[in-house]
Design an enzyme around this catalytic site. Structure first.
Site, PDB file in Angstrom:
ATOM      1  N   ASP A 162      11.615 -14.280 -28.898  1.00 54.24           N
ATOM      2  CA  ASP A 162      12.502 -14.637 -30.012  1.00 54.24           C
ATOM      3  C   ASP A 162      11.853 -15.636 -30.970  1.00 54.24           C
ATOM      4  O   ASP A 162      12.424 -16.685 -31.285  1.00 54.24           O
ATOM      5  CB  ASP A 162      13.841 -15.199 -29.502  1.00 54.24           C
ATOM      6  CG  ASP A 162      14.678 -14.159 -28.787  1.00 54.24           C
ATOM      7  OD1 ASP A 162      14.163 -13.056 -28.536  1.00 54.24           O
ATOM      8  OD2 ASP A 162      15.843 -14.446 -28.484  1.00 54.24           O
ATOM      9  N   ASP A 189      11.391  -9.157 -28.399  1.00 53.93           N
ATOM     10  CA  ASP A 189      12.341  -9.252 -29.516  1.00 53.93           C
ATOM     11  C   ASP A 189      11.949 -10.359 -30.487  1.00 53.93           C
ATOM     12  O   ASP A 189      12.805 -11.134 -30.940  1.00 53.93           O
ATOM     13  CB  ASP A 189      13.763  -9.523 -29.003  1.00 53.93           C
ATOM     14  CG  ASP A 189      14.265  -8.450 -28.064  1.00 53.93           C
ATOM     15  OD1 ASP A 189      13.829  -7.298 -28.181  1.00 53.93           O
ATOM     16  OD2 ASP A 189      15.109  -8.770 -27.198  1.00 53.93           O
TER      17      ASP A 189
END
Length: 337
Positions: A162, A189
């Site tokens: 992230d 991600d």
């Protein structure tokens, strides 16, 4: 995973010293021994500029929503010279005992300011899973950006899980971001969120993880609102990898528990996809209830071994006519950064 080494002209720990002012306080200079956050706190009106001189500034920086049209820039042309870095993770306990930071709260750099411009800096989160095996919330954000007209150029964004949270100020907002000539690296991600975000001429780099499974991670995880016609657009960019061939996916859709009506949107066009991308199955589900095939995922004229179309149903493509609606101009509208 190895901790990154930040090579800069001079290393320091930010101590909160008063920054130097010039030009009637329209320009604030931050030098070794100063604090970037102290400079942000000293901003007294719109259109101010903060110049960060070479050094490593180990601190958390938060730019509030009322700090409009701020420019934050490195003093040199090299983004490696000025580094803002910290090491909070989602599961890191707050010192006051009130709980953990959470994903958004883990960010080294947070901005909700409209009209923000950032260029010529490195923003990093150097928290490592291997150093904190007791923590299961391993998201560790480098930059959490909301606010309309957020513009990043020649910025390095470094973390693992992230890295860049490109989001909006509210569930009803379609805040626009523009990233140009940026370098963004991570593993899981590592570009995610709800924003209408254009990534032009950016370099995305996937990290090698010490795991025995694949995929090792995903580059994008958009969470676009259903009412928003535009989500993430990567154009004339490239994706490279430090992992083995085929270890990474381009994306998976994120439908947050707080907005189950989200309809993630991602277009990757005219972008070089290296061998680290799984060309046979470049997309994957985050949850089976929200299959990627039902999302707005498209590609257009990509190149490289990771862009090879071997299973057409796994590589949805834009037509030439559709591609005309997926450009920087259409995504950013009346904003021309």
């Amino acid at each position: 995973m190895r901790r990154r080494s930040f090579l800069v002209a001079g290393a320091l720990t930010a101590l909160g010293a008063t920054p130097a002012f010039a030009g009637g306080q329209r320009v604030i200079h931050v030098r070794p021994g100063d604090s970037v956050q102290a400079a942000v706190d000293a901003v007294d009106g719109p259109g101010r500029t903060i110049v960060v001189h070479p050094g490593t500034y180990r601190e958390v920086v938060n730019i509030p929503a009322d700090t409009a049209d701020l420019t934050l820039c490195g003093a040199t042309r090299n983004p490696r010279d000025a580094v803002i870095v910290y090491d909070h993770a989602n599961g890191t306990q707050k010192p006051d005992g009130s709980g953990t930071y959470g994903t958004a709260g883990s960010a080294t750099f947070t901005s909700a300011a409209p009209g923000l411009t950032v260029h010529g800096l490195t923003i990093a989160n150097d928290w490592l899973r291997a150093d904190h095996l007791e923590i299961t919330g391993t998201q560790a954000v480098a930059a959490y950006v909301t606010g309309d007209r957020s513009h990043f150029s020649r910025v390095r964004l470094l973390a693992h899980q992230d890295t860049l949270f490109a989001d909006t100020t509210a569930l009803t907002a379609f805040d626009r971001h523009y990233y140009r000539d940026c370098y963004i690296e991570g593993d899981v991600d590592f570009v995610f969120g709800r924003a209408t975000a254009v990534f032009e001429r950016c370099h995305f780099h996937t990290l090698d993880r010490d795991v025995t499974f694949t995929p090792e991670g995903m580059v994008f995880a958009p969470a676009t609102a259903r009412a928003n016609p535009y989500g993430f657009l990567a154009v004339r960019s490239r994706i490279t990898s430090g992992a083995e061939d085929g270890a990474y996916k381009i994306a998976r859709p994120w439908v947050p528990s707080y907005e189950t009506t989200a309809w993630p949107s991602l277009v990757v066009r005219e972008t070089e996809l290296g061998p680290g991308i799984d060309a046979v199955a470049p997309y994957i589900n985050m949850r089976e209830a929200y299959p990627w095939q039902s999302m707005r995922f498209r590609e257009y004229r990509n190149t490289g071994p990771g862009a090879e179309i071997t299973v057409p149903e796994n590589r949805p493509q834009l037509t030439d006519a559709d591609a005309e609606s997926h450009t920087r101009a259409t995504y950013l509208g009346d904003w021309c950064p």
